[in-house]
Design a protein around this motif. Structure first.
Motif: not given
Length: 270
Positions: A94-105
């Protein structure tokens, strides 16, 4: 896929408000791959008859309306009961999913990729096969750590999974994304997110969209240190094998990328 417990608590608090706020609900849902996937599966179903599949959580919430979204949340809550041990293990995902999503954006906006929402969606869902692999194979995280440790020019992360388990989280993630009716090009990116070396050494000029999405994702994974959080590795072996190809494709020097990493960290996007 089980929803993140804290997200469920926050959503349930919002839905008992006299006037639940759709923007707040959409923001909370967009932090959780399971809830987002369930939402997009419904809104992209034949029932709605959309001419184009959508990948934006805010757009999906607006289309479904408050009552339908709340019913969906409650249904996911019933399915989402987990042991404390499973929750602790899945926190890494969960931690990586949210972090990576925001960074991708953020990266999509920085390099001028128009469909920034899609980049966010890919970041959120790229590892959606991991919770399902963990459910099927109790020792899966040990296998994943070995896969990250063994990654090199000659060996992909998914090669180790294939050897030990006869499948891998990218394949499972692809079929999960397809079942959620995500746009096909996002499903393809999920399927290939550990196949970047082969894709970026293909000079045929095909799949420019796939290359751009994968470039954004691989940069985001490296910035968010997925190799540490998921792979328990000090070094990002996969990034070392594709760094030059990815940066060359998006037109960034190593110096530019280092500055970009620092600016994203200062903005608190990871």
């Amino acid at each position: 896929m089980p929803p993140q417990p804290q997200i469920m608590v926050d959503l349930q608090m919002e839905q008992v408000m006299p006037n639940p706020d759709l923007k707040t609900i959409a923001k909370l849902i967009s932090q959780d791959p399971g809830l987002s996937g369930a939402l997009l599966k419904i809104v992209n179903s034949p029932f709605f008859g959309l001419s184009n599949r959508i990948a934006s959580i805010q757009q999906a919430v607006n289309l479904l309306g408050c009552n339908t979204v709340i019913n969906l949340i409650n249904a996911q809550s019933i399915k989402g009961e987990m042991t404390d041990e499973a929750i602790v293990t899945l926190n890494r995902f969960w931690d990586t999913a949210q972090d990576v999503a925001m960074t991708c954006l953020s990266l999509a906006k920085r390099i001028g990729y128009q469909a920034a929402d899609e980049a966010y969606t890919l970041g959120l869902f790229h590892n959606c096969g991991i919770p399902l692999m963990l459910k099927r194979f109790p020792d899966y995280m040990t296998v994943l750590e070995e896969a990250y440790a063994s990654a090199s020019l000659e060996r992909r992360i998914v090669d180790t999974e294939n050897r030990l388990l006869n499948t891998n989280h990218a394949v499972v993630g692809y079929f999960t994304a397809k079942s959620w009716n995500l746009p096909l090009h996002l499903c393809e990116a999920i399927a290939n997110h550990h196949n970047a070396l082969s894709i970026f050494t293909d000079d045929s000029g095909r799949d420019a969209q796939l290359k751009t999405l994968l470039a954004i994702l691989k940069m985001a994974e490296h910035i968010c240190e997925s190799h540490r959080v998921l792979g328990n590795q000090a070094d990002d072996h996969e990034w070392q094998s594709i760094e030059q190809l990815v940066l060359e494709y998006v037109g960034l020097s190593e110096y530019d990328f280092e500055n970009l990493k620092e600016s994203l960290r200062e903005l608190g996007t990871r």
